[in-house]
Write a protein that holds these residues in place. Structure first.
Motif, PDB file in Angstrom:
ATOM      1  N   MET A 103       0.840  -1.146  -0.006  1.00 50.22           N
ATOM      2  CA  MET A 103      -0.030   0.013  -0.074  1.00 50.22           C
ATOM      3  C   MET A 103       0.916   1.326  -0.247  1.00 50.22           C
ATOM      4  SD  MET A 103      -3.222  -0.965   0.028  1.00 50.22           S
ATOM      5  CE  MET A 103      -4.389   0.452   0.907  1.00 50.22           C
ATOM      6  N   ASP A 104       0.275   2.247  -0.416  1.00 53.05           N
ATOM      7  CA  ASP A 104       0.705   3.878  -0.635  1.00 53.05           C
ATOM      8  C   ASP A 104       0.796   4.132   0.788  1.00 53.05           C
ATOM      9  OD1 ASP A 104       2.286   5.835  -1.639  1.00 53.05           O
ATOM     10  OD2 ASP A 104       1.452   5.090  -3.676  1.00 53.05           O
ATOM     11  N   LEU A 105       1.981   4.618   1.490  1.00 56.40           N
ATOM     12  CA  LEU A 105       1.745   5.245   2.850  1.00 56.40           C
ATOM     13  C   LEU A 105       2.026   6.639   2.542  1.00 56.40           C
ATOM     14  CD1 LEU A 105       1.470   4.443   6.016  1.00 56.40           C
ATOM     15  CD2 LEU A 105       4.136   4.950   5.916  1.00 56.40           C
ATOM     16  N   VAL A 106       1.248   7.580   2.911  1.00 54.57           N
ATOM     17  CA  VAL A 106       1.389   9.107   2.728  1.00 54.57           C
ATOM     18  C   VAL A 106       1.214   9.782   4.018  1.00 54.57           C
ATOM     19  CG1 VAL A 106       0.825  11.024   1.278  1.00 54.57           C
ATOM     20  CG2 VAL A 106       0.586   8.950   0.296  1.00 54.57           C
ATOM     21  N   VAL A 107       2.395   9.875   4.724  1.00 55.76           N
ATOM     22  CA  VAL A 107       2.202  10.219   6.313  1.00 55.76           C
ATOM     23  C   VAL A 107       3.067  11.717   6.458  1.00 55.76           C
ATOM     24  CG1 VAL A 107       1.252   8.450   7.275  1.00 55.76           C
ATOM     25  CG2 VAL A 107       3.935   8.766   7.015  1.00 55.76           C
ATOM     26  N   ASN A 108       3.456  12.140   5.307  1.00 55.81           N
ATOM     27  CA  ASN A 108       4.297  13.812   5.596  1.00 55.81           C
ATOM     28  C   ASN A 108       3.066  14.590   5.682  1.00 55.81           C
ATOM     29  OD1 ASN A 108       6.608  15.685   5.089  1.00 55.81           O
ATOM     30  ND2 ASN A 108       5.052  16.157   3.498  1.00 55.81           N
ATOM     31  N   HIS A 109       2.084  14.344   4.893  1.00 57.74           N
ATOM     32  CA  HIS A 109       0.979  15.191   5.060  1.00 57.74           C
ATOM     33  C   HIS A 109      -0.467  14.441   4.975  1.00 57.74           C
ATOM     34  CE1 HIS A 109       2.468  14.995   0.921  1.00 57.74           C
ATOM     35  NE2 HIS A 109       1.170  14.531   0.796  1.00 57.74           N
ATOM     36  N   THR A 110      -1.454  15.241   5.336  1.00 57.51           N
ATOM     37  CA  THR A 110      -2.872  14.690   5.254  1.00 57.51           C
ATOM     38  C   THR A 110      -3.706  15.643   4.334  1.00 57.51           C
ATOM     39  OG1 THR A 110      -3.874  16.012   6.912  1.00 57.51           O
ATOM     40  CG2 THR A 110      -2.893  13.628   7.479  1.00 57.51           C
ATOM     41  N   SER A 111      -4.764  15.265   3.984  1.00 58.70           N
ATOM     42  CA  SER A 111      -5.791  16.245   3.349  1.00 58.70           C
ATOM     43  C   SER A 111      -5.961  17.187   4.497  1.00 58.70           C
ATOM     44  CB  SER A 111      -6.997  15.498   2.888  1.00 58.70           C
ATOM     45  OG  SER A 111      -8.275  16.663   2.703  1.00 58.70           O
ATOM     46  N   ASP A 112      -6.565  18.693   4.128  1.00 57.18           N
ATOM     47  CA  ASP A 112      -6.932  19.440   5.037  1.00 57.18           C
ATOM     48  C   ASP A 112      -8.506  18.978   5.636  1.00 57.18           C
ATOM     49  OD1 ASP A 112      -8.458  20.062   2.734  1.00 57.18           O
ATOM     50  OD2 ASP A 112      -8.116  22.232   2.760  1.00 57.18           O
ATOM     51  N   GLU A 113      -9.041  17.893   4.989  1.00 57.90           N
ATOM     52  CA  GLU A 113     -10.370  17.731   5.296  1.00 57.90           C
ATOM     53  C   GLU A 113      -9.983  16.410   6.092  1.00 57.90           C
ATOM     54  OE1 GLU A 113     -13.147  17.261   2.200  1.00 57.90           O
ATOM     55  OE2 GLU A 113     -12.047  18.625   1.085  1.00 57.90           O
ATOM     56  N   HIS A 114      -8.983  15.956   6.579  1.00 55.68           N
ATOM     57  CA  HIS A 114      -8.656  14.819   7.523  1.00 55.68           C
ATOM     58  C   HIS A 114      -9.117  15.301   8.950  1.00 55.68           C
ATOM     59  CE1 HIS A 114      -7.166  11.954   9.943  1.00 55.68           C
ATOM     60  NE2 HIS A 114      -6.506  11.012   9.018  1.00 55.68           N
TER      61      HIS A 114
END
Length: 567
Positions: A103-114
């Motif tokens: 899976m792709d792990l994207v944890v430097n940033h989130t959405s501003d809707e998180h």
């Protein structure tokens, strides 16, 4: 299907990974967007290719500001792609075929809707305020420092609720997480364990070397006339990066890492850092993605300043990485991904020599030491579209660049020409399954147009057809599985200064391979030191008689060399 490496070597050294960009792979319901059931329906394609691992670009809930790399919920699936049950079914079907799922792990940033950011921005006193990088305005009322976003403009956005600025190295809808806060790290680790407990087999970690930032957030150097400074020295390979990655390994992977695969995407990573990140004794990552070789056709002004590749630069770059990680660590090998233009258009010839150049490029890459990554459609020789109009584009990076460059006085034709060559949408056009409407990708209207060349370049025209790009890639994958020297042999660069011939050897014990590739549309006479009239041809990409002293246009050969007396 998972290959068997030597008993003391990890399985992924003999594996081949296939990246799927779900939005563009296969649409099962006619809404014009690829989805998880569409992927499951096409797993036989990957089985025929011999793939061991599937890397899935993000399918999490997202506002899709950056095509899913802006995540609003890490533990679910966006309805546009299906459901969590669909993902579980895909995972079960992959495992039943002997393939693993990354899976792709994207944890430097989130959405501003998180929800984390929604809480963080609600007030200065919110418990999650420090989960992101918030700073008051500078003395002049402007941003806290001069950093620029990768997607154009400032890396800071002022929030009306409190008047403070938040950091976003990418889109303003992708606020950066503050990894200095241990609560952030523990929340991320818990999420990662949740996916592994569900059966996922590892992670590709998006811009993971940006998670450690200098807390002082100092200004970056600013070129004359440039609107923003380059803060990379403060957020790339930051002061605590190895500490964070080691902590992640201990918290998430320890005890089950033998069956997993972890790769960190790391812009501007150095070979010195890469050795540390991938040294097994340090317990960090299995391998990293580096970008040095895909920056060699960038001019002084970056990726939109397009230059012609000098093959000698490519050999120096890849050769240096092969040498640096020879004793400790491991390389990942790629030409294409969702962020790069199509390699057959970029370094090859997508016209008269498309098949030859696509298969030559694949041969040279896969015969290096490291784990190869195949991006969807690469195995068919899919090419750049040749975009001519802004309304053909969907990628935020290209759209922002066009708007900023033209507003700044750049020639719109020149701007569009650079986007046509280097824009990320080239990688994101739909997979070309057949010659029918929309390439067999959808029965509806695709979210981005299919390349018009799908009528001749498609899977139906290549699978099982001798001489096709697909069948050559299938043989490349099989070669890594069947020949230990391909996975585990050492690497020696030859002819480093030759302008068109890429040559190297791979050796394991008494087994030695000579690999030759002609990076040109001209016939080339080979230097004497690589002419091997008695060598056995293990794999070639062209038919007909082979002249040991000559390489035909875009020809590739893998030869088994007699090693007696060589060393």
């Amino acid at each position: 299907m998972t290959p068997s490496a030597a008993p003391s070597e990890p399985w992924w050294k003999s594996a081949v990974v296939y990246q799927i960009y779900p939005r563009s792979f296969a649409d099962s319901n006619g809404d014009g967007i690829g989805d998880l059931p569409g992927i499951t329906a096409h797993l036989d394609h990957l089985t025929a290719l011999g793939i061991d691992v599937v890397w899935l670009s993000p399918v999490y809930p997202s506002p899709q500001d950056d095509n899913g790399y802006d995540i609003s919920d890490y533990e679910d699936v966006d309805p546009v792609f299906g459901s969590l049950a669909d993902l579980d079914h895909l995972l079960a079907e992959l495992h039943a075929r002997g393939m693993k799922l990354v899976m792709d792990l994207v944890v430097n940033h989130t959405s501003d809707e998180h929800p984390w950011f929604v809480e963080s921005r609600s007030s200065r006193d919110d418990p999650k305020r420090d989960w992101y990088w918030w700073r008051p305005p500078a003395a002049d009322g402007g941003p806290p420092n001069n950093w620029g976003s990768f997607f154009s403009g400032s890396a800071w956005e002022r929030d009306e609720a409190t008047g403070d600025y938040f950091l976003h190295l990418f889109s303003r809808k992708q606020p950066d997480l503050n990894w200095e806060n241990p609560e952030v790290r523990q929340a991320v680790y818990a999420m990662m364990r949740w996916w592994l407990d569900r059966g996922v087999d590892g992670f590709r970690m998006d811009v993971i070397n940006m998670i450690s930032k200098d807390p002082a957030l100092p200004d970056g150097p600013q070129a004359a006339g440039a609107p923003y400074g380059d803060g990379g020295q403060s957020f790339l390979n930051g002061p605590r990066i190895h500490e964070f990655i080691q902590e992640m390994h201990a918290e998430v992977f320890e005890g089950r890492d033998a069956e997993l695969i972890t790769v960190g995407e790391m812009p501007a990573v150095t070979v010195e850092h890469a050795v540390l990140f991938t040294d097994p004794e340090r317990r960090e990552l299995d391998m990293v993605f580096q970008f040095e070789h895909v920056g060699l056709d960038h001019g002084p002004d970056g990726k939109w300043d397009v230059r012609t590749l000098d093959l000698r630069d490519l050999k120096r770059s890849l050769g240096r990485w092969q040498e640096a990680l020879a004793e400790r660590g491991w390389n990942s090998l790629y030409w294409n991904n969702h962020d790069q233009p199509r390699i057959v258009s970029r370094f090859g010839d997508d016209g008269a020599h498309r098949t030859a150049s696509a298969t030559m490029l694949g041969t040279v890459l896969h015969l290096h030491r490291g784990t190869p990554y195949v991006y969807q459609g690469e195995e068919l020789g899919m090419a750049n579209v040749g975009f001519e109009r802004v309304d053909q584009l969907r990628d935020i990076e290209s759209l922002n660049h066009h708007a900023h460059a033209v507003a700044g006085g750049a020639d719109p034709v020149a701007v569009m020409s650079a986007i046509a060559a280097m824009g990320r949408d080239n990688a994101r056009t739909p997979m070309q399954w057949d010659a029918g409407p929309h390439g067999g990708f959808t029965t509806g209207t695709p979210w981005i147009d299919v390349n018009p060349d799908h009528e001749t370049v498609n899977a139906a025209a290549q699978v099982g057809v001798e001489g096709s790009v697909f069948e050559h890639y299938r043989r490349l994958v099989a070669l890594r599985h069947d020949e230990p020297v391909v996975a585990l042999g050492d690497f020696t660069m030859l002819l480093p200064d030759h302008p068109t011939v890429y040559a190297f050897t791979r050796r394991l014990g008494d087994d030695e391979l000579l690999v030759l590739g002609n990076f040109s549309g001209m016939q080339v006479e080979l230097p004497e030191e690589v002419v091997e009239p008695d060598a056995a041809l293990l794999l070639g990409n062209l038919t007909g008689d082979v002249d040991p002293a000559v390489l035909r246009p875009w020809e590739a050969r893998v030869l088994r060399r007699a090693v007696t007396g060589r060393r």
